[in-house]
Design an enzyme around this catalytic site. Sequence first.
Site, PDB file in Angstrom:
ATOM      1  N   ASP A  42       0.840  -1.203   0.000  1.00  0.00           N
ATOM      2  CA  ASP A  42       0.000   0.000   0.000  1.00  0.00           C
ATOM      3  C   ASP A  42       0.879   1.259   0.000  1.00  0.00           C
ATOM      4  O   ASP A  42       0.631   2.212  -0.732  1.00  0.00           O
ATOM      5  CB  ASP A  42      -0.905  -0.056   1.244  1.00  0.00           C
ATOM      6  CG  ASP A  42      -1.802   1.148   1.348  1.00  0.00           C
ATOM      7  OD1 ASP A  42      -2.778   1.219   0.572  1.00  0.00           O
ATOM      8  OD2 ASP A  42      -1.519   2.033   2.179  1.00  0.00           O
TER       9      ASP A  42
ATOM     10  N   LYS B  50       1.410   4.327  -2.892  1.00  0.00           N
ATOM     11  CA  LYS B  50       1.317   5.765  -2.627  1.00  0.00           C
ATOM     12  C   LYS B  50       2.581   6.487  -3.087  1.00  0.00           C
ATOM     13  O   LYS B  50       2.499   7.567  -3.690  1.00  0.00           O
ATOM     14  CB  LYS B  50       1.090   5.996  -1.142  1.00  0.00           C
ATOM     15  CG  LYS B  50      -0.292   5.547  -0.678  1.00  0.00           C
ATOM     16  CD  LYS B  50      -0.377   5.470   0.834  1.00  0.00           C
ATOM     17  CE  LYS B  50      -1.775   5.041   1.265  1.00  0.00           C
ATOM     18  NZ  LYS B  50      -1.828   4.625   2.662  1.00  0.00           N
TER      19      LYS B  50
HETATM   20  N1  LIG Z   1      -9.428   2.716   4.934  1.00  0.00           N
HETATM   21  C1  LIG Z   1      -8.767   3.774   4.656  1.00  0.00           C
HETATM   22  O1  LIG Z   1      -8.312   4.488   5.545  1.00  0.00           O
HETATM   23  C2  LIG Z   1      -8.534   4.168   3.259  1.00  0.00           C
HETATM   24  C3  LIG Z   1      -9.015   3.417   2.219  1.00  0.00           C
HETATM   25  N2  LIG Z   1      -8.797   3.784   0.925  1.00  0.00           N
HETATM   26  C4  LIG Z   1      -9.294   2.954  -0.144  1.00  0.00           C
HETATM   27  O2  LIG Z   1     -10.687   2.813  -0.056  1.00  0.00           O
HETATM   28  C5  LIG Z   1     -11.093   1.709  -0.849  1.00  0.00           C
HETATM   29  C6  LIG Z   1     -12.243   1.000  -0.175  1.00  0.00           C
HETATM   30  O3  LIG Z   1     -11.867   0.514   1.055  1.00  0.00           O
HETATM   31  P1  LIG Z   1     -12.930  -0.140   2.021  1.00  0.00           P
HETATM   32  O4  LIG Z   1     -14.175   0.649   1.991  1.00  0.00           O
HETATM   33  O5  LIG Z   1     -12.247  -0.290   3.313  1.00  0.00           O
HETATM   34  O6  LIG Z   1     -13.175  -1.541   1.364  1.00  0.00           O
HETATM   35  P2  LIG Z   1     -14.374  -2.574   1.652  1.00  0.00           P
HETATM   36  O7  LIG Z   1     -13.824  -3.904   1.375  1.00  0.00           O
HETATM   37  O8  LIG Z   1     -14.974  -2.295   2.970  1.00  0.00           O
HETATM   38  O9  LIG Z   1     -15.447  -2.178   0.542  1.00  0.00           O
HETATM   39  C7  LIG Z   1     -15.234  -2.416  -0.812  1.00  0.00           C
HETATM   40  C8  LIG Z   1     -16.584  -2.357  -1.519  1.00  0.00           C
HETATM   41  O10 LIG Z   1     -16.339  -2.440  -2.895  1.00  0.00           O
HETATM   42  C9  LIG Z   1     -17.263  -3.353  -3.468  1.00  0.00           C
HETATM   43  N3  LIG Z   1     -16.679  -3.899  -4.687  1.00  0.00           N
HETATM   44  C10 LIG Z   1     -15.549  -4.607  -4.832  1.00  0.00           C
HETATM   45  N4  LIG Z   1     -15.376  -4.928  -6.119  1.00  0.00           N
HETATM   46  C11 LIG Z   1     -16.401  -4.411  -6.803  1.00  0.00           C
HETATM   47  C12 LIG Z   1     -16.785  -4.409  -8.162  1.00  0.00           C
HETATM   48  N5  LIG Z   1     -16.045  -4.991  -9.089  1.00  0.00           N
HETATM   49  N6  LIG Z   1     -17.924  -3.768  -8.503  1.00  0.00           N
HETATM   50  C13 LIG Z   1     -18.676  -3.163  -7.575  1.00  0.00           C
HETATM   51  N7  LIG Z   1     -18.350  -3.123  -6.283  1.00  0.00           N
HETATM   52  C14 LIG Z   1     -17.237  -3.751  -5.892  1.00  0.00           C
HETATM   53  C15 LIG Z   1     -17.520  -4.364  -2.397  1.00  0.00           C
HETATM   54  O11 LIG Z   1     -18.744  -5.027  -2.607  1.00  0.00           O
HETATM   55  C16 LIG Z   1     -17.549  -3.467  -1.181  1.00  0.00           C
HETATM   56  O12 LIG Z   1     -18.826  -2.923  -1.042  1.00  0.00           O
HETATM   57  C17 LIG Z   1      -9.821   0.881  -1.031  1.00  0.00           C
HETATM   58  O13 LIG Z   1      -9.379   1.009  -2.370  1.00  0.00           O
HETATM   59  C18 LIG Z   1      -8.816   1.542  -0.111  1.00  0.00           C
HETATM   60  O14 LIG Z   1      -7.499   1.476  -0.588  1.00  0.00           O
HETATM   61  C19 LIG Z   1      -8.125   4.916   0.604  1.00  0.00           C
HETATM   62  C20 LIG Z   1      -7.651   5.739   1.578  1.00  0.00           C
HETATM   63  C21 LIG Z   1      -7.786   5.422   3.006  1.00  0.00           C
HETATM   64  N1  LIG Z   2      -4.718   1.256   4.577  1.00  0.00           N
HETATM   65  C1  LIG Z   2      -4.220   2.553   4.323  1.00  0.00           C
HETATM   66  C2  LIG Z   2      -5.322   3.536   4.328  1.00  0.00           C
HETATM   67  C3  LIG Z   2      -5.020   4.691   3.522  1.00  0.00           C
HETATM   68  O1  LIG Z   2      -4.767   4.669   2.328  1.00  0.00           O
HETATM   69  C4  LIG Z   2      -3.241   2.917   5.386  1.00  0.00           C
HETATM   70  O2  LIG Z   2      -3.133   2.196   6.373  1.00  0.00           O
HETATM   71  O3  LIG Z   2      -2.558   3.915   5.235  1.00  0.00           O
END
Ligand SMILES: NC(=O)C1=CN([C@@H]2O[C@H](COP(=O)(O)OP(=O)(O)OC[C@H]3O[C@@H](n4cnc5c(N)ncnc54)[C@H](O)[C@@H]3O)[C@@H](O)[C@H]2O)C=CC1
Ligand SMILES: N[C@@H](CC=O)C(=O)O
Length: 817
Positions: A679, A683
């Site tokens: 990850d 970035k």
């Molecule tokens: N958690 C954090 O602090 C941060 C997260 N992110 C990014 O946010 C994104 C989402 O993370 P989360 O919400 O934690 O993931 P999650 O696993 O909780 O949710 C992912 C969602 O995407 C859907 N999904 C997956 N493949 C799909 C497809 N082909 N078509 C339609 N829907 C699909 C799933 O059904 C689910 O609803 C990731 O890419 C992550 O890198 C970015 C910055 C910070």
């Molecule tokens: N999983 C990531 C969330 C932000 O992109 C992290 O831990 O920094």
Amino acid sequence: MKVLKFGGTSVGSIASIQTLLNILGDEFKNQEKPVIVLSAMGGVTNLLASMAEDAAEGKEFTAALADLEKRHFDVVKSLLDVQNQNPAFTRLKIHFNQLEELLQGVLTLRELTPKTRDQILSFGERCSTIMVSKIAAQHFKDVLFVDAVEVIKTDSAFGNAKVNTELSEMLIRNLYEANKDKMLIVTGFIAGNDAGQTTTLGRGGSDYTAAIFGSALNAKEIQIWTDVNGMMTADPRMVKKAFSLTELTYTEAMELSYFGAKVIYPPTMIPAFLKKIPIVIKNTFEPEFEGTVIRHDCKASSLPIKGISSINNISILNLEGSGMVGKSGFSGRLFSLLAREQINVILITQSSSEHSITFAVQPQDTERAKQVIEQEFELELAAKKLEHLVIEKNLAILAIVGENMKQTPGMSGKLFHALGRNGVNVRAIAQGSSEYNISVIISANDLSKALNAVHDAFFVQLTKTLHAFCLGTGNIGKTLFNQLNAHSQYLKDNNGIQVKIAGISNTRKMTFNSDGISLDTWQDDLQASPYEADLQGFISKMKEMNLPNCVFIDNTASPVPIGFYEQVFKANISVITCNKIGNSGSYQQYRTFKDTARTHGVDFFYETNVGAGLPIINTLKNLMNSGDRVQRIEAILSGTISFIFNNFKGDANFHDVVKEAQEKGYTEPDPRDDLSGKDFMRKMLILARDAGYAMEEADVEIESVLPQASLEAKSVDDFYATLKTEDAHFAKLKDLAEKDGKVLRYIGKLENGKVTINLQMVDENHPFYMLSGSDNIISFITDRYKERPLVVKGPGAGAEVTAAGVFADLINLGVAP
Ligand SMILES: NC(=O)C1=CN([C@@H]2O[C@H](COP(=O)(O)OP(=O)(O)OC[C@H]3O[C@@H](n4cnc5c(N)ncnc54)[C@H](O)[C@@H]3O)[C@@H](O)[C@H]2O)C=CC1
Ligand SMILES: N[C@@H](CC=O)C(=O)O
Ligand code: NA
């Protein structure tokens, strides 16, 4: 004095006639009595026309005639006292008998002449006017029924007779002078020739009657009572945010009259325009609506344009060739020909090179226009001085209208920005030098989107609507919906922005609603939706819905949506993503996204790809765009690892701290992506590319914090198990650092086009020593920030801060010019 004209719906029912009587009651109190002009009851003229046509074809009309009679008699029964009913029935019955005789004659002869047709049609206005005047006489004294055949004199062009204005005005004045104390109730639409035969005034005929009376009597105002709230900024059936105008000029009214739901037919108002008599459009069904005033000169208006008019089905013909260049008389020949053939030309444009002329006609005229042009220009075509005519169908015209546009630069810019931004291709353009109308020809499929986008762009006092299509309903997706829901009122009140979620999909289901999916019930709606998830289907539906100000939001952690971004940009739809997989794939792919978004004039925002909601991507963008150059970046960009090292202290156990980070929503859906450094690598790669380096994943040198066994774990559960068995590895790291009063920090560096990520032990003098929670920190050393770096620091992971970053990207979309 005033002239009040009531249209078909205003005399169409018992309730509306009651309202009409209230309106007359108010007017009757005035010293000067008004002149009232009435249309036939709603639908009656069409019914009479079809009865006449049926009779000419030998078909029966008696049932329709009986219905017609009943409609009038029912009104009489409801609104006249019993003792007054008989005279009214008798008068009406005489007319219905005459009408029957006429229709019978048509049936017998199987022939309908224009003269007979006019006579038949005239019964609509005659009967409604007799009926209403009888009812009015019961309430007000001195009511006089006037059959306009007596005073409006025309030639004998039945169907669309030409008025002898001088004679008619004189007769009207005489009639009015002789009956000054009376309220005249006049039949609209009909007139008479010298021989006293009935003629009709053509389209919008009752408005014309009102205008002729108004002009003859120098009326102070002409009121047109109809069933809508005046003239609006756009057709309200196409643009929900259209609103009523309080005032507009005659010219503007003329230009705006292209609307499907025509309030007035301006050419009929010319007698009033010439005398500068104000025309007020009022609503019988909402009498308190103050009305739209159409007048000679309006007060200065703050509206940049008055409205957007459209015609939703036209064709264009394009004639090109060297034979036209510098040839005077060519367009004269072309358009005289079309005029001779009675082909109405709606819009014309010619390039200044004179190499081509494009003009728009009604679809039904297209083929005939082509034929006659090919005949007329046969020689030029044969000599190749002209190329063959090109016809394009399924087009629409959109025109912005308003006298305020005159000499105001930027109006066409605003129009074309709104169209371009929404991917609406402009096929032809016309603006007269009078500058109160700019017309564009676009695909008919785009008309609704274009009207709404242009309306949003010009009427900035209204809320601007964004239509978002969202993928992913996990941690981030769900939190974003909650934030949008909680903040929607504030956005409307303070930013004039309304976000409608028009589509949602996760891996199971998808759902759509162009009016916006409710953010209170979206989970149930998605659950209940008949559509199984299908990404191409989702995107096709998004394109097909063709909504204005549209954005695609990727809140997944999946590689699958990445393959669709290009297609989305090409549909002129912006993309916002927190999914880092796209920008950290091949450099070629990263470039393609950027370039495709730019060539299609849409945004590609991904602030949350680095440091979640922290302003890192935008900060770097601003540095780069303003000509700075990055010398070095040093950063801690894994919120998860930062949290772990900030909490892996004393007796803490590594496995439990990682679990806690996951529970707090800091990790990727698969925490191995964080701990393996992948990850972080993504970035750093994105930052390096944004800083101008065409780098690939292989160019990043990365040291993992994990022991081999954890790196090789086949599943998340196995991975967690190795964290327990490898506890000694982590404890050793911690002890080593603690022994020297240092802390563990996983630090990434970009310098001289090289990226490294490694584990370091830093003491209190190091700028990255003081961190807590999921803090990220980044320091930019640039040509301008050389002595002391530009530093951004704060929580860099978690659902709230990430969703907030996506939210901010959404609000920053450049939908407004
Ligand atoms: N958690 C954090 O602090 C941060 C997260 N992110 C990014 O946010 C994104 C989402 O993370 P989360 O919400 O934690 O993931 P999650 O696993 O909780 O949710 C992912 C969602 O995407 C859907 N999904 C997956 N493949 C799909 C497809 N082909 N078509 C339609 N829907 C699909 C799933 O059904 C689910 O609803 C990731 O890419 C992550 O890198 C970015 C910055 C910070
Ligand atoms: N999983 C990531 C969330 C932000 O992109 C992290 O831990 O920094
Ligand atoms: Na960020």
